[in-house]
Write a protein that holds these residues in place. Structure first.
Motif, PDB file in Angstrom:
ATOM      1  N   LYS A 335       0.844  -1.184   0.000  1.00 43.00           N
ATOM      2  CA  LYS A 335       0.000   0.000   0.000  1.00 43.00           C
ATOM      3  C   LYS A 335       0.886   1.244   0.000  1.00 43.00           C
ATOM      4  O   LYS A 335       2.112   1.146   0.096  1.00 43.00           O
ATOM      5  N   MET A 336       0.274   2.404  -0.082  1.00 45.31           N
ATOM      6  CA  MET A 336       1.030   3.644  -0.099  1.00 45.31           C
ATOM      7  C   MET A 336       1.881   3.779   1.164  1.00 45.31           C
ATOM      8  O   MET A 336       1.390   3.638   2.278  1.00 45.31           O
ATOM      9  N   GLU A 369      -4.160   6.069  -8.172  1.00 45.51           N
ATOM     10  CA  GLU A 369      -4.085   4.608  -8.251  1.00 45.51           C
ATOM     11  C   GLU A 369      -4.471   4.108  -9.647  1.00 45.51           C
ATOM     12  O   GLU A 369      -3.869   3.161 -10.165  1.00 45.51           O
ATOM     13  N   TRP A 390       8.623  -1.465  -7.128  1.00 43.66           N
ATOM     14  CA  TRP A 390       7.683  -0.613  -6.400  1.00 43.66           C
ATOM     15  C   TRP A 390       6.360  -0.511  -7.155  1.00 43.66           C
ATOM     16  O   TRP A 390       5.283  -0.682  -6.570  1.00 43.66           O
ATOM     17  N   ARG A 394       2.756  -1.947  -5.842  1.00 49.67           N
ATOM     18  CA  ARG A 394       1.640  -1.024  -5.607  1.00 49.67           C
ATOM     19  C   ARG A 394       0.397  -1.450  -6.402  1.00 49.67           C
ATOM     20  O   ARG A 394      -0.729  -1.430  -5.893  1.00 49.67           O
TER      21      ARG A 394
END
Length: 419
Positions: A335-336, A369, A390, A394
């Motif tokens: 997640k972020m 997103e 990454w 994500r």
């Protein structure tokens, strides 16, 4: 590398219209597939009586508001001399259209920007079409190196200061055009390459910028997408190309439909569209020595879109990984993280201040997103580079977020019903 005679002739002719004389020229880069070249030139005032008379009669379509210097100055010449247009060649047509878009941006839109959002200034330009189907497009612009001597180059070169400066430039650019983009005639926008070729309304307004900014959106990358759909060895084949339950489209097609601007009709991004750069990466910027100021260039793919689409490429291709995550070890799903959030919040606050409009954080994050999913679709079908671990982590997390999926489907279906 010695410059060609054609480049010398074109540069001399353009400079003469501003009362300048070519002093020297150096070719610094060839354009894609040999379509032209970029040269650094030095010009001095032409004090001859004939030149003084000619320079006062330059055509307004070929010149900007840049003042004629009184001493030797360095400029950049971008000369495009492509082969004749090839029918149904999407890549070739995309490039030809992109140079026209870039010329329009520098000559018509860039002069509207405040000095706080620096871009190259166009001194003079031409766009000539020849009987044999070829063309000559050329622009002479100021040399950014004088005020921004540090080239961005590869992604690992950017420091934290430079990254923040790039975010500030992008948020200012997007904020500035947020309300003003509505004044651009929708009929003048450039369609995807193969659609533009078939366009029947040849008498429509002069083409301006891309209807869909960037060069990776799905409508112009169907061939690569088809390759991904047929690549059963790819992890991303099923999650990105299989049809969504109850929908005759994939998640990639839904994301692309959500992000795509429209000529007419309602779209879920209507209130947030702006003008985007379209090819944001460190190679397309220069910074001051301190790194606190930045100037972007290369506006071949500028057009309508969400600012987060520019950010998706910047974060993946130009920001050091350590600014996005605290631990260099990237989990399978993520997640972020705090680093990513801090960078996004810096952009998000400034774009609202400059644009003088509200952008709720939850909506902004959903847009972000979706842009990440769309950007991964391109990389998975074309080739990965940058902070790919990454990005993939994500997107794995985003695709499992049922709230995000439901909102995406609902908004796209609503947009389709409004047509």
């Amino acid at each position: 590398m010695p410059p060609s005679h054609d480049a010398t002739s074109v540069a001399s002719a353009l400079l003469a219209k501003k009362g300048l004389k070519l002093q020297s020229m150096e070719t610094i880069q060839s354009l894609w597939a040999g379509y032209g070249q970029i040269c650094r030139i030095t010009a001095i005032p032409d004090t001859s009586p004939i030149s003084s008379t000619q320079s006062s009669r330059s055509a307004s379509a070929e010149n900007s508001n840049v003042a004629t210097p009184q001493e030797a100055q360095s400029y950049i010449l971008k000369l495009i001399t492509p082969p004749p247009t090839k029918a149904d060649d999407e890549g070739h047509t995309r490039k030809i259209l992109s140079y026209q878009v870039e010329q329009y941006f520098y000559s018509q839109l860039a002069p509207q920007l405040p000095a706080s959002i620096p871009v190259p200034e166009c001194l003079a330009s031409i766009n000539q079409h020849h009987a044999d189907g070829t063309s000559t497009t050329a622009m002479i612009m100021n040399d950014l190196r004088r005020d921004f001597p540090v080239a961005g180059e590869k992604r690992d070169v950017l420091s934290e200061t430079q990254v923040n400066a790039a975010l500030d430039w992008l948020s200012s650019f997007h904020g500035f055009w947020w309300s003003r983009v509505k004044s651009i005639d929708r009929l003048s926008l450039v369609l995807p390459p193969l659609e533009e070729i078939k366009r029947a309304d040849k008498t429509a307004p002069m083409r301006t910028v891309w209807m869909n900014g960037g060069y990776t959106y799905l409508a112009t990358r169907r061939k690569e997408y088809s390759s991904l759909a047929n690549d059963y060895s790819s992890e991303w084949n099923e999650p990105l190309t299989d049809w969504v339950d109850g929908e005759n489209v994939s998640i990639s097609e839904l994301a692309a439909a959500f992000l795509a601007p429209k000529v007419s009709g309602w779209t879920p991004i209507e209130g947030y569209q702006t003008l985007i750069h379209g090819d944001v990466k460190s190679e397309n910027l220069f910074t001051s020595k301190s790194g606190e100021k930045v100037a972007f260039y290369d506006f071949q793919y500028t057009g309508i879109g969400l600012g987060v689409s520019d950010l998706a490429k910047l974060f993946t291709c130009s920001i050091p990984l350590g600014m996005l995550v605290a631990d260099q070890h990237i989990p399978h799903e993520m997640k972020m993280q705090d680093g990513e959030r801090r960078l996004l919040e810096r952009y998000w606050k400034r774009v609202q201040d400059v644009g003088e409009q509200e952008y709720l954080w939850d909506i902004f994050v959903r847009h972000w997103e979706t842009a990440l999913v769309d950007w991964l679709r391109f990389q998975a079908s074309w080739g990965f580079w940058g902070n790919t671990e990454w990005l993939e982590a994500r997107v794995r997390s985003i695709l499992k977020d049922q709230v995000w999926r439901d909102a995406l489907i609902s908004n796209v279906n609503k947009a389709n019903l409004s047509q």
